[in-house]
Motif scaffolding. Structure first.
Motif, mmCIF file in Angstrom:
data_model
loop_
_atom_site.group_PDB
_atom_site.id
_atom_site.type_symbol
_atom_site.label_atom_id
_atom_site.label_comp_id
_atom_site.label_asym_id
_atom_site.label_seq_id
_atom_site.Cartn_x
_atom_site.Cartn_y
_atom_site.Cartn_z
ATOM 1 N N TRP A 128 0.825 -1.214 0.000
ATOM 2 C CA TRP A 128 0.000 0.000 0.000
ATOM 3 C C TRP A 128 0.857 1.261 0.000
ATOM 4 N N TYR A 153 0.027 4.835 -1.698
ATOM 5 C CA TYR A 153 -0.623 5.806 -0.824
ATOM 6 C C TYR A 153 0.317 6.560 0.105
ATOM 7 N N ASN A 162 -6.746 10.578 8.641
ATOM 8 C CA ASN A 162 -6.399 10.457 7.227
ATOM 9 C C ASN A 162 -7.145 9.283 6.605
ATOM 10 N N LYS A 195 -6.935 7.655 3.697
ATOM 11 C CA LYS A 195 -6.162 6.578 3.074
ATOM 12 C C LYS A 195 -5.575 5.641 4.121
ATOM 13 N N LYS A 196 -5.069 6.219 5.197
ATOM 14 C CA LYS A 196 -4.502 5.395 6.261
ATOM 15 C C LYS A 196 -5.590 4.592 6.968
ATOM 16 N N ARG A 202 -8.368 3.523 5.575
ATOM 17 C CA ARG A 202 -8.750 2.429 4.679
ATOM 18 C C ARG A 202 -7.734 1.298 4.729
#
Length: 214
Positions: free
Chosen positions: A42, A46, A106, A108-109, A111
């Motif tokens: 990831w 990201y 955050n 993205k973190k 997810r």
């Protein structure tokens, strides 16, 4: 649990570090290798962490996170500003008696952590996608952790409301806390400072334990 990834050549390094911390390498190495593989994958898309090399992630992220375990209690833990789940996910893997809330604003973190929890089948971890000060769970936690997040005073300003009356802040620091300790807000005191010996990591690390004063 078999990691089955291109990073398996790093498994012996991780196992040695886990054993050096006095933990069960046979039990912890496979799920932590799975987490490492997910984080590395990831991270390429990201930018979850500035550390790019998975070999460096072992001491700087995984073993560093595990080093605080001797100083943790059973019960509810809020890991503040956890990023991709550090130290919260390694702690949850090693200590099923600790219920870990991974607090991160955050998206993205957040997810990534939800996917890691799913893959690792972690039943004692959940993601709280919110700013720390917006988490409306006053007094719900026996301990809160923060890793390179902010000063002690700032951590308490953001998340002190989450601690139960006898709860503790466990702040992971680079042994630069003398001034921070003197600047604690009224009603808070440093209970202890523990030097953290992290296998493979030469940097000075310590755990600062803060509680409410008498």
């Amino acid at each position: 649990m078999n990691s089955g990834t291109a990073l398996d050549h790093l498994s012996p390094d991780l196992a040695r570090g886990i054993a050096a911390l006095g933990l069960d390498a046979g039990t912890l190495t496979p799920p932590l290798m799975q987490y490492l593989a997910l984080l590395h994958k990831w991270n390429g898309t990201y930018n979850l962490t500035a550390i790019r090399d998975p070999a460096d992630m072992i001491p700087k992220h995984l073993l560093d996170s595990l080093s605080i375990l001797p100083h943790m209690q059973s019960g509810a833990l809020a890991d503040l500003g956890t990023g991709p789940g550090l130290p919260g996910i390694p702690v949850a893997l090693a200590r099923p008696d600790i219920q870990v809330s991974l607090v991160e604003s955050n998206g993205k973190k957040a997810r990534f952590m939800r996917e890691a929890i799913r893959v690792l089948k972690l039943r004692n971890a959940r993601v709280v996608e919110a700013r720390i000060e917006a988490v409306d769970e006053p007094g719900a936690y026996t301990q809160i952790t923060a890793r390179a997040l902010a000063t002690l005073s700032e951590i308490l300003a953001f998340g002190g409301h989450l601690l139960a009356p006898e709860g503790r802040l466990l702040a992971m620091k680079a042994r630069t806390t003398e001034v921070e300790a003197e600047a604690l807000p009224a009603g808070w005191v440093v209970e202890a400072r523990h030097v953290l010996a992290v296998p493979g990591l030469a940097a000075d690390r310590e755990l600062v334990v803060v509680r409410r004063g008498a």
